[in-house]
Write an enzyme that holds these catalytic residues in place. Structure first.
Site, short mmCIF file in Angstrom:
data_model
loop_
_atom_site.label_atom_id
_atom_site.label_comp_id
_atom_site.label_asym_id
_atom_site.label_seq_id
_atom_site.Cartn_x
_atom_site.Cartn_y
_atom_site.Cartn_z
N ARG A 284 1.09 -1.43 0.12
CA ARG A 284 -0.04 0.21 0.14
C ARG A 284 0.74 1.18 -0.17
NH1 ARG A 284 -2.21 -1.58 5.61
NH2 ARG A 284 -3.87 -4.10 4.93
N CYS A 285 -0.02 2.08 -0.43
CA CYS A 285 1.41 3.03 -0.53
C CYS A 285 1.31 3.98 1.01
CB CYS A 285 0.41 4.60 -1.53
SG CYS A 285 -0.75 5.35 -0.91
N THR A 286 -0.15 3.44 1.50
CA THR A 286 0.18 3.82 2.80
C THR A 286 1.16 3.02 4.06
OG1 THR A 286 -1.83 3.35 3.42
CG2 THR A 286 -1.85 5.61 2.97
#
Length: 501
Positions: A284-286
Site C-alpha cells: 500500500r502507499c500507506t
C-alpha cells in the site's frame, strides 16, 4: 478459460493491440485475463472521443448526474462478492480486504451522490450599486486517470466518481496486471447509464500511455491528469503536465512512520504495526515504513511485534490470512532488490527473508531492527512485506526522523499524552496523521493525499477533491445601465478620523 479483454472507447471495443497476460499471483501459471494493450494513438484517440462527449454530459443537470452516481453505488453493492472474488484472484489480495475495497466504492458513491445537489457557488456583494457578483463551479473538461493495481477498484473510484459527478468525461488507464478487475468495474459504471464516450477504458503499457498523454495534452483534449503510482513516475507526469500549464492530481508513494512513545499501549502498537506493515503484503502507499520507537520501550515493543509477525498466517488469499502473494512478477523482482539493502549492522527478525516455498509469489515477512537515518531501508519506499525499526530519545528527535525521508503521505503516533499528539501533528510533514491507529485506513469522506515525494498537495476523497475536477468561474452582472469601473467608481463615506472623546 481466461477472459479476453480489450479497451472500450466511445462505447466501442478496440479489437487490436499487443497481447498481455494478467496472471493469478497465487498461481502464476494461471492466466486470469488476456488483454490487448493499445498504443499511444489509441490513448490519444480515446481522449478525443472523451472531449467530443463531454459537453453534452456537462449539460446534464448535476442532481441527475448524482443519481447516476447513486446507481453506480447500488450496482457495485449488488455485485460485491463477485467483484471482490475477482480482485482476490487477480492481485492476490485477501478476500476480507477485497470486500473492504469494494465497500469503499459504495461509500464513495454514497458520499458523492448528494454532492450533485451541493456543487454550490456563491453570490458576492459588489462594491458598486446595481451590480451582482457570482461564482460557479464548472467542470474542467476531460480527465485522464492513470491508476495502480494494488487497489484496482477502490482508488480508481476516488477519481472516477467525483470527476463524472462534476460533469467531466474520463479516460481511465488502469494497471494492466489488474485488467480484469478494472474491466469489471468499468462494466458496472457503464450499466448505470453513462453515455458513450463519457467514461473510456484504455489498457496500455506505461511508455505508450505517456506518449499518448503527451499527444493529448498538446491537442488540448485533456484538461486534468490524475495519477496514482510511484514517486519517480509521478515526477515525470508532473513535469509533462507542467509543460502544458496543467496541475495534475498526484497520489504517490510513502515511507510512512509510526512513532511509539514510552507511554504507548505496546500491544495496540504492535497490532497496528502488523496490519499497516504487512497488510496487502506491504503493498500500500500507506504501508508502514519505519517504526520509530522510544529507546525505553524498544526491546519490549520489538518482542511483541516480532511475536505477532511470527504468529501471522501468510498464504492462500481466499483464506483467513494476514496477506497473500505479491501483486505481480515485477513487484517480486523489485522486492528482492529491497532485501539486498539489508546491511551487516541490521538485525533481521523474526526468521528467514525471501521467497517462501511453493509456486505463488509469497514472501516471508521481515522486520529489520537497527536501521539508521542514512540507510536506504530508512530513506526509500520498500513496496513489500518489510518494516524497519529504529529508536529515539526525545519527541523532537522522533519528528525529525519521521520527516527525514522526504515523503509526506501518512503517519502514526501511539501515546496517551494529548500534548505529544498535537506536537507530533504540528511537526510531521504527512498529509494524514493517525493517533493510536495504523498508518493505513482511509475513510471515503476525509481528504487523502500527501506532500513532498508523496504528492503535490492535491487531495482525493471528500468534498476537497471537487477542487481537482472543477474550476471556479466568476461572473459580474451590472444592471445599472451605465459603465461602472471597479476600484474607480466606488462610493465613499468619509469618516472623521480625528474625532476623540
Amino acid at each position: 478459460m481466461a477472459r479476453q479483454i480489450v479497451s472500450v472507447v466511445a462505447g466501442e471495443e478496440l479489437s487490436s493491440g499487443t497481447p498481455y497476460e494478467s496472471v493469478n499471483p497465487a498461481r502464476p501459471a494461471e492466466t486470469v485475463a488476456t488483454v490487448l494493450l493499445a498504443d499511444a494513438d489509441g490513448f490519444a484517440g480515446a481522449c478525443r472521443a472523451a472531449a467530443a462527449a463531454q459537453r453534452e454530459w456537462a449539460r446534464v443537470p448535476a442532481p441527475v448526474r448524482g443519481r447516476v452516481i447513486a446507481s453506480i453505488g447500488r450496482l457495485v453493492e449488488a455485485n460485491t462478492e463477485a467483484l471482490a472474488r475477482l480482485v482476490t484472484e487477480e492481485i492476490g489480495k485477501p478476500y476480507a480486504e477485497a470486500l473492504g475495497e469494494v465497500r469503499e466504492i459504495v461509500d464513495t458513491c454514497d458520499f458523492f451522490l448528494g454532492e450533485g445537489r451541493r456543487l454550490y457557488g456563491q453570490t458576492v456583494p459588489s462594491e458598486m450599486p446595481d451590480k451582482s457578483l457570482f461564482t460557479f463551479r464548472v467542470p474542467v473538461g476531460v480527465a485522464a486517470v492513470v491508476t495502480a493495481g494494488n487497489f484496482p477498484v477502490a482508488v480508481p473510484s476516488w477519481y472516477l466518481v467525483p470527476a463524472l459527478l462534476c460533469g467531466n468525461a474520463v479516460v481511465w488507464k488502469p494497471a494492466e496486471y489488474a485488467a480484469a478487475s478494472a474491466h469489471a468495474l468499468y462494466r458496472l459504471f457503464a450499466a448505470a447509464g453513462l453515455p458513450d464516450g463519457v467514461l473510456n477504458l484504455v489498457f496500455a503499457a506505461g511508455d505508450q500511455t505517456y506518449a499518448g498523454l503527451d499527444r493529448a495534452l498538446g491537442e488540448g483534449t485533456v484538461q486534468k491528469v490524475g495519477f496514482t503510482g510511484s514517486s519517480a513516475v509521478g515526477r515525470a507526469v508532473g513535469e509533462l503536465c507542467g509543460r502544458h500549464l496543467q496541475s495534475p492530481c498526484l497520489e504517490l508513494g510513502g515511507k510512512n512512520p509510526m512513532v511509539v512513545m514510552p507511554d504507548a499501549d505496546l500491544d495496540l502498537a504492535a497490532e497496528g504495526a502488523l496490519f499497516s506493515g504487512f497488510g496487502t503484503a506491504g503493498q500500500r502507499c500507506t504501508s508502514l515504513g519505519t517504526v520509530i520507537v522510544h529507546e525505553d520501550v524498544h526491546d519490549e515493543f520489538l518482542r511483541r511485534f516480532t511475536a505477532a509477525v511470527r504468529d501471522a498466517k501468510i498464504g492462500d488469499p481466499n483464506g483467513d490470512v494476514l496477506y497473500g502473494p505479491l501483486l505481480d512478477h515485477r513487484f517480486a523482482e523489485r522486492y528482492e532488490e529491497y532485501l539486498g539493502w539489508i546491511q551487516p549492522h541490521h538485525t533481521v527478525l523474526p526468521g528467514p527473508a525471501g521467497r517462501m516455498d511453493g509456486d505463488g509469489l509469497y514472501y516471508h515477512p521481515v522486520v529489520v531492527d537497527g536501521v539508521r537515518p542514512d540507510d536506504r531501508l530508512f530513506l526509500e519506499e520498500t513496496f513489500g512485506p518489510i518494516v524497519g525499526v529504529t529508536t529515539f530519545s526525545t519527541l523532537d528527535e522522533a519528528i525529525d526522523l519521521a520527516n527525514r525521508p522526504g515523503y509526506g503521505l501518512s503517519s502514526s503516533i501511539y501515546t496517551t499524552d494529548p500534548k505529544a499528539v498535537f506536537r507530533f501533528r504540528e511537526g510531521v510533514s504527512a498529509g494524514m496523521v493517525s493517533v493510536n491507529n495504523s498508518t493505513s485506513g482511509a475513510e471515503a469522506h476525509l481528504p487523502f493525499g500527501g506532500n513532498g515525494k508523496s504528492g503535490n498537495g492535491s487531495r482525493q476523497s471528500g468534498m476537497w477533491v471537487l477542487d481537482q475536477f472543477t474550476r471556479w468561474q466568476a461572473m459580474n452582472w451590472d444592471y445599472s445601465g451605465r459603465l461602472q469601473k471597479a476600484q474607480m467608481d466606488v462610493a465613499e463615506i468619509t469618516p472623521d478620523l480625528g474625532f476623540r472623546l
